[in-house]
Enzyme design. Structure first.
Site, PDB file in Angstrom:
ATOM      1  N   ASP A   1      -6.530 108.055  25.939  1.00 19.17           N
ATOM      2  CA  ASP A   1      -6.211 107.436  27.227  1.00 19.17           C
ATOM      3  C   ASP A   1      -7.314 107.850  28.194  1.00 19.17           C
ATOM      4  O   ASP A   1      -7.641 109.035  28.278  1.00 19.17           O
ATOM      5  CB  ASP A   1      -4.851 107.983  27.701  1.00 19.17           C
ATOM      6  CG  ASP A   1      -4.375 107.355  28.984  1.00 19.17           C
ATOM      7  OD1 ASP A   1      -4.753 106.208  29.280  1.00 19.17           O
ATOM      8  OD2 ASP A   1      -3.611 108.024  29.716  1.00 19.17           O
TER       9      ASP A   1
ATOM     10  N   ARG B   1      -0.430 108.400  22.233  1.00 19.92           N
ATOM     11  CA  ARG B   1      -1.660 107.597  22.179  1.00 19.92           C
ATOM     12  C   ARG B   1      -2.812 108.413  21.607  1.00 19.92           C
ATOM     13  O   ARG B   1      -2.883 109.628  21.814  1.00 19.92           O
ATOM     14  CB  ARG B   1      -2.024 107.082  23.581  1.00 19.92           C
ATOM     15  CG  ARG B   1      -2.286 108.176  24.553  1.00 19.92           C
ATOM     16  CD  ARG B   1      -1.603 108.118  25.912  1.00 19.92           C
ATOM     17  NE  ARG B   1      -0.435 107.350  26.114  1.00 19.92           N
ATOM     18  CZ  ARG B   1      -0.310 106.449  27.087  1.00 19.92           C
ATOM     19  NH1 ARG B   1      -1.304 106.218  27.909  1.00 19.92           N
ATOM     20  NH2 ARG B   1       0.799 105.796  27.241  1.00 19.92           N
TER      21      ARG B   1
ATOM     22  N   ASP C   1      -8.383 107.477  32.208  1.00 23.95           N
ATOM     23  CA  ASP C   1      -7.969 107.029  33.542  1.00 23.95           C
ATOM     24  C   ASP C   1      -9.053 107.376  34.559  1.00 23.95           C
ATOM     25  O   ASP C   1      -9.626 108.466  34.501  1.00 23.95           O
ATOM     26  CB  ASP C   1      -6.677 107.735  33.975  1.00 23.95           C
ATOM     27  CG  ASP C   1      -5.461 107.228  33.220  1.00 23.95           C
ATOM     28  OD1 ASP C   1      -5.470 106.067  32.774  1.00 23.95           O
ATOM     29  OD2 ASP C   1      -4.497 107.995  33.092  1.00 23.95           O
TER      30      ASP C   1
ATOM     31  N   ARG D   1      -6.876 102.656  20.122  1.00 20.11           N
ATOM     32  CA  ARG D   1      -5.586 102.790  20.799  1.00 20.11           C
ATOM     33  C   ARG D   1      -4.774 101.515  20.637  1.00 20.11           C
ATOM     34  O   ARG D   1      -5.248 100.421  20.910  1.00 20.11           O
ATOM     35  CB  ARG D   1      -5.805 103.062  22.291  1.00 20.11           C
ATOM     36  CG  ARG D   1      -4.502 103.014  23.043  1.00 20.11           C
ATOM     37  CD  ARG D   1      -4.588 103.689  24.370  1.00 20.11           C
ATOM     38  NE  ARG D   1      -3.389 103.408  25.118  1.00 20.11           N
ATOM     39  CZ  ARG D   1      -3.289 103.570  26.407  1.00 20.11           C
ATOM     40  NH1 ARG D   1      -4.326 104.030  27.089  1.00 20.11           N
ATOM     41  NH2 ARG D   1      -2.175 103.298  27.017  1.00 20.11           N
TER      42      ARG D   1
HETATM   43  N1  ATP Z   1      -7.131 104.462  38.138  1.00 21.40           N
HETATM   44  C1  ATP Z   1      -6.854 103.809  37.003  1.00 21.40           C
HETATM   45  N2  ATP Z   1      -7.415 104.179  35.827  1.00 21.40           N
HETATM   46  C2  ATP Z   1      -7.114 103.517  34.679  1.00 21.40           C
HETATM   47  N3  ATP Z   1      -6.285 102.466  34.598  1.00 21.40           N
HETATM   48  C3  ATP Z   1      -5.713 102.047  35.745  1.00 21.40           C
HETATM   49  C4  ATP Z   1      -5.967 102.701  36.991  1.00 21.40           C
HETATM   50  N4  ATP Z   1      -5.263 102.052  37.967  1.00 21.40           N
HETATM   51  C5  ATP Z   1      -4.606 101.064  37.368  1.00 21.40           C
HETATM   52  N5  ATP Z   1      -4.863 101.046  36.035  1.00 21.40           N
HETATM   53  C6  ATP Z   1      -4.276 100.062  35.116  1.00 21.40           C
HETATM   54  O1  ATP Z   1      -3.316 100.686  34.304  1.00 21.40           O
HETATM   55  C7  ATP Z   1      -3.229  99.899  33.130  1.00 21.40           C
HETATM   56  C8  ATP Z   1      -2.403 100.604  32.069  1.00 21.40           C
HETATM   57  O2  ATP Z   1      -2.908 101.867  31.842  1.00 21.40           O
HETATM   58  P1  ATP Z   1      -2.269 102.771  30.738  1.00 21.40           P
HETATM   59  O3  ATP Z   1      -1.693 101.962  29.627  1.00 21.40           O
HETATM   60  O4  ATP Z   1      -3.335 103.769  30.363  1.00 21.40           O
HETATM   61  O5  ATP Z   1      -1.066 103.455  31.528  1.00 21.40           O
HETATM   62  P2  ATP Z   1      -0.378 104.750  31.054  1.00 21.40           P
HETATM   63  O6  ATP Z   1      -1.493 105.688  30.648  1.00 21.40           O
HETATM   64  O7  ATP Z   1       0.688 104.449  30.047  1.00 21.40           O
HETATM   65  O8  ATP Z   1       0.330 105.346  32.325  1.00 21.40           O
HETATM   66  P3  ATP Z   1      -0.358 106.074  33.538  1.00 21.40           P
HETATM   67  O9  ATP Z   1      -1.023 104.983  34.329  1.00 21.40           O
HETATM   68  O10 ATP Z   1       0.797 106.718  34.209  1.00 21.40           O
HETATM   69  O11 ATP Z   1      -1.368 107.078  33.007  1.00 21.40           O
HETATM   70  C9  ATP Z   1      -4.676  99.618  32.798  1.00 21.40           C
HETATM   71  O12 ATP Z   1      -4.809  98.468  32.013  1.00 21.40           O
HETATM   72  C10 ATP Z   1      -5.284  99.423  34.173  1.00 21.40           C
HETATM   73  O13 ATP Z   1      -5.391  98.070  34.532  1.00 21.40           O
HETATM   74  N1  PH2 Z   2       0.756 116.176  29.202  1.00 22.20           N
HETATM   75  C1  PH2 Z   2       0.513 114.868  29.289  1.00 22.20           C
HETATM   76  N2  PH2 Z   2       1.537 114.026  29.474  1.00 22.20           N
HETATM   77  C2  PH2 Z   2       1.284 112.698  29.578  1.00 22.20           C
HETATM   78  C3  PH2 Z   2      -0.040 112.184  29.488  1.00 22.20           C
HETATM   79  C4  PH2 Z   2      -1.096 113.111  29.292  1.00 22.20           C
HETATM   80  O1  PH2 Z   2      -2.303 112.736  29.207  1.00 22.20           O
HETATM   81  N3  PH2 Z   2      -0.781 114.441  29.206  1.00 22.20           N
HETATM   82  N4  PH2 Z   2      -0.263 110.866  29.620  1.00 22.20           N
HETATM   83  C5  PH2 Z   2       0.726 110.033  29.826  1.00 22.20           C
HETATM   84  C6  PH2 Z   2       0.454 108.599  29.999  1.00 22.20           C
HETATM   85  O2  PH2 Z   2      -0.495 108.359  30.891  1.00 22.20           O
HETATM   86  C7  PH2 Z   2       2.119 110.455  29.885  1.00 22.20           C
HETATM   87  N5  PH2 Z   2       2.314 111.849  29.766  1.00 22.20           N
END
Ligand code: ATP
Ligand code: PH2
Length: 175
Positions: free
Chosen positions: A96, A93, A98, A84
């Site tokens: 991802d 991406r 989370d 990534r």
């Molecule tokens: N519950 C969580 N799971 C994963 N990352 C988290 C969480 N809470 C905070 N973070 C932080 O978010 C940062 C950025 O994550 P990432 O780049 O995947 O965000 P994103 O996927 O663009 O947006 P979103 O957070 O809306 O999914 C990570 O480096 C991490 O420190």
């Molecule tokens: N449908 C969908 N949309 C997104 C997604 C994802 O996993 N699925 N992840 C994002 C960034 O976290 C932003 N938007």
């Protein structure tokens, strides 16, 4: 392995399914993680930034001996390992990961918030989560997740793409 957690996976670039599989393999290869359940794979319309390809999304339930921060580190390492490259927020991406939930804990650290702060708005996360466990409640408000889903408008953007049952789950892990 006294803790349980739910992790969401998403990909919208290249061979999306292979990236989900690689991430699950890597999680399962960690000596402090046991994969307990896989949801099916859903194809989902992009949320947040909409001018990008559809995602494949799924959720895994794990047991783990890792602390929440250690688990985050593992997730970030897997993202990096799979290749990534951090682009813009909510942009395309290859993978991802989370952390959605960790036990019933509410965690408010700078680098980690659990439950995931956008969990309640995201049908692409809640639909697979409910497939794994119909009775999950949000530790923050104690609201049943099934009721949270009722309030979300974008549910039709989440379509079953590949059903995973016991047998398929095994196939997904086969290299
Ligand atoms: N519950 C969580 N799971 C994963 N990352 C988290 C969480 N809470 C905070 N973070 C932080 O978010 C940062 C950025 O994550 P990432 O780049 O995947 O965000 P994103 O996927 O663009 O947006 P979103 O957070 O809306 O999914 C990570 O480096 C991490 O420190
Ligand atoms: N449908 C969908 N949309 C997104 C997604 C994802 O996993 N699925 N992840 C994002 C960034 O976290 C932003 N938007």
């Amino acid at each position: 392995m006294d803790n349980f957690a739910f992790i969401s996976l998403g990909s919208n670039m290249g061979d999306r399914e292979s990236f989900l599989k690689k991430a699950i393999d890597s999680l399962g290869n960690n000596e402090n993680i046991i994969i307990e359940k896989l949801s099916s794979i859903y194809e989902t319309d992009p949320i947040g930034y909409t001018d990008q390809d559809c995602f494949l999304n799924m959720v895994v339930q794990i047991k783990t001996g890792l602390s929440p921060i250690e688990l985050l580190r593992v997730c970030l390492n897997i993202e990096e390992e799979i290749g990534r490259v951090r682009g813009f927020r909510w942009g395309p991406r290859v993978i991802d990961l989370d952390i959605l939930l960790y036990n019933d804990e509410n965690i408010e650290m700078e680098s980690l918030q659990v439950p995931h702060p956008r969990l309640q708005e995201r049908a692409f996360v809640i639909v697979p989560l409910l497939e794994i466990n119909r009775s999950i409640k949000l530790p923050t408000t104690n609201a049943p997740l099934a009721e949270v889903l009722d309030e979300i408008p974008d549910k039709e953007g989440v379509r079953l793409w590949k059903q995973i049952n016991g047998e398929d789950a095994y196939a997904l892990f086969e290299s």
